[in-house]
Design a protein around this motif. Structure first.
Motif: not given
Length: 156
Positions: A1-5, A11-13, A82-83, A88-94
């Motif tokens: 599971m990769g980390v979000a970039h 998406k985080a916002e 936001v950072r 912490v979250f992956t793209d899929a989790e976001l």
């Protein structure tokens, strides 16, 4: 599971907005200011300051409150929040979280959090109140046991 970039910052916002993080930051700010005010009053009392003396510290406390507001303002904290979300979250989790928190059920869930926390706090308060005599007896017993212990002999 990769980390979000960093690309996931938008998406985080959106997630931060949907979950009311900004309001939580404002709440932390208020709690810190209340704690600082209480700490000031305790310190003033411990030093035996009268009401006039204690009131003379108001400008310094107001400056502290301004510093707290600046340090914990949403504008100051937003980029870091936001950072952290993107770390912490992956793209899929976001995506999944956004799907839930922007749904009717997710919005209802968020709206009910205040009531949920209030009722949970009431339950905890009732349990503590019922247990307080037992807690106080245990503390008294511990103090009594300590008082019956022989003092340490000075080394030397």
């Amino acid at each position: 599971m990769g980390v979000a970039h960093a690309a996931d910052a938008a998406k985080a916002e959106q997630l931060i907005e949907a979950t009311g993080v900004e309001q939580s930051v404002v709440g932390m700010q208020q709690q810190l200011m209340q704690a600082a005010a209480q700490r000031y009053m305790m310190a003033a009392q411990q030093r035996g300051l009268d009401e006039t003396q204690a009131a003379s510290g108001r400008p310094a406390m107001e400056a502290l409150f301004e510093d707290i507001q600046n340090t914990l303002s949403w504008d100051a904290m937003k980029a870091d929040v936001v950072r952290v979300h993107t770390e912490v979250f992956t793209d899929a989790e976001l995506d999944a979280a956004l799907g839930f928190y922007t749904s009717a059920e997710g919005r209802s869930f968020m709206e009910k959090q205040g009531r949920l926390m209030e009722r949970t706090g009431e339950v905890a308060e009732q349990r503590v109140e019922a247990a307080m005599p037992r807690f106080e007896a245990a503390i008294e017993s511990a103090v009594e046991a300590a008082a019956n212990t022989a003092p340490a002999q000075p080394s030397g």
